[in-house]
Design a protein around this motif. Structure first.
Motif: not given
Length: 455
Positions: A13, A43-44, A47, A50-51, A53
């Motif tokens: 990050r 941005d994608k 994101s 952390h989680k 895709f």
């Protein structure tokens, strides 16, 4: 921050937030070792760090020609090809020198897809090794032919009459690597820049064939580096108007293209467990058990080691490829070459591997079979002196002759189910059966020339 200093999600990050990158490239390797991926917006990507895709699970449900498997349980029309969860691997971050900057991250499948993900397969085997108190150190070597052709010109010529980067046989030629130094040096620099550094790069025997030895590392990193080397070597050469092939055997006139693996085991303190200076060839009991397991299971795991129709074109006598599960001391006619050395260099060379194997899958087979030998305290059979091609081996050490037979052997191998999990065994074997069935649908030029008029 240097991309290779990234170790955690927070490091990744920070790297992205402190950069001007608008898009980040992410890739994941499929069943055949082909990288599938895409650019993600800033941005994608942040994101997804952390989680995770979602990535369409069809990449685990189709072959190298994007043809859909019709015989796998994991995915298909019956599941609707949903997204599979994918996690980004922060420590895989690398620069993209061929794209004037930017960064790249490897990813791997998670959740349900983890059971059939090649990288996750290797992680399970490495975890088993650590539970046994051992760490695996290994390095891949690849042979690959380079042509003065583009992907378009190769197809326009129907893969015939291709112009190699250099004419004729000239193994280890200093003339060739001097004349073609721009190509050699560009590959060496690329390997350094993307952290899959090469210990050696030289001309092999055959027109335009090179051999690269990737620096050794722990198992997961070694497989990552091998897979990235194959991918980005192709990219680099295509940008130069050339094309590389890692087929096991592209021509009947030349030896096949190997993908040998050098391997040793260490304990938690870094001590080489293969070395015992008091024994023959400095082979410790651990090494003997390890290579014995590899030898005994090699025929059963051949689908993972030789995974394409073309793989079996290479396995013929006299062309530097083993034909039975043989072991010898510093003997290059054998499937397993024991390399005597000191406490640092004692190792084995797994010579049955070809350049077409998925690095994660073959390395999982290589390590797991050795661990199984250690568990069962097996001893090697038929140690070879001289030419292994001239020896007669018992039936249980002979290789399956076709990919279909190899897939059946894998499905019936209890050790494979114990180490790899039945979901992976069933899925991988089914993909190899598909490959064989697809091959059977096609009529070769050899058949037409042989039978069309005269039979």
């Amino acid at each position: 921050m240097d991309p290779r200093e990234v170790k955690s999600v927070e490091d990744a990050r920070t790297l992205i937030e402190d950069s001007m990158f608008k898009h980040i490239k992410v890739g994941v390797f499929d069943i055949d070792g082909v990288m599938r991926g895409k650019y993600m917006s800033r941005d994608k990507f942040l994101s997804a760090l952390h989680k995770g895709f979602g990535f369409c699970d069809v990449v685990l449900g189709w072959d190298v020609k994007d043809q859909l498997y019709d015989n796998v349980a994991y995915t298909g029309w019956h599941t609707g090809y949903p997204d599979a969860q994918v996690r980004i691997i922060p420590s895989s971050c690398r620069t993209l020198p061929l794209e004037s900057g930017g960064v790249f991250f490897l990813a791997e499948f998670a959740d349900k897809a983890e059971a059939v993900c090649p990288r996750s397969l290797l992680k399970r085997v490495v975890s088993k090794a650590k539970d046994m108190g051992v760490e695996v150190d290994c390095g891949f070597e690849y042979e690959f032919f380079v042509f003065e052709e583009t992907p378009h010109s190769i197809r326009e010529k129907s893969f015939q009459g291709l112009t190699p980067m250099a004419p004729s046989e000239f193994g280890y030629s200093v003339i060739r690597n001097s004349v073609e130094s721009d190509t050699y040096l560009s590959l060496l620099q690329l390997a350094d820049d993307m952290d899959f550094p090469l210990e050696g790069l030289h001309e092999e025997t055959g027109p335009g064939v090179l051999e690269a030895a990737i620096a050794h590392d722990e198992a997961i990193n070694a497989a990552d580096k091998a897979a990235l080397f194959k991918t980005f070597t192709k990219v680099a050469l295509q940008k130069q108007g050339k094309t590389a092939t890692f087929m096991a055997k592209w021509s009947k006139d030349y030896p096949g293209q190997s993908g040998h693996i050098h391997l040793s085991l260490k304990d938690r303190d870094g001590l080489n467990l293969f070395y015992d200076g008091e024994r023959e060839a400095n082979m410790s009991a651990t090494m003997r058990h390890f290579v014995a397991g590899q030898q005994k299971l090699m025929p059963d795991l051949m689908a993972m080691i030789a995974p394409t129709i073309n793989s079996y074109r290479r396995l013929i006598p006299g062309f530097w490829a083993p034909t039975e599960a043989s072991i010898g001391i510093d003997n290059r006619t054998c499937a397993i070459r024991v390399i005597p050395g000191d406490i640092q260099s004692q190792r084995l060379e797994y010579r049955i591997g070809a350049a077409d194997a998925n690095p994660y899958v073959i390395l999982a087979a290589v390590i797991a079979s050795g661990l199984w030998g250690m568990e069962n305290k097996l001893e090697p059979e038929c140690m070879v002196e001289g030419n292994a091609y001239d020896k007669t081996f018992p039936e249980h050490l002979q290789f399956p002759s076709t990919l279909w037979e190899a897939a059946q052997r894998l499905k019936n191998c209890q050790m494979a189910r114990d180490f790899f999990g039945s979901p992976f065994v069933e899925h991988f074997a089914a993909t190899r059966e598909w490959e064989e069935r697809e091959y059977r649908k096609h009529i070769s030029m050899w058949e037409l020339e042989r039978y069309f008029e005269i039979i």
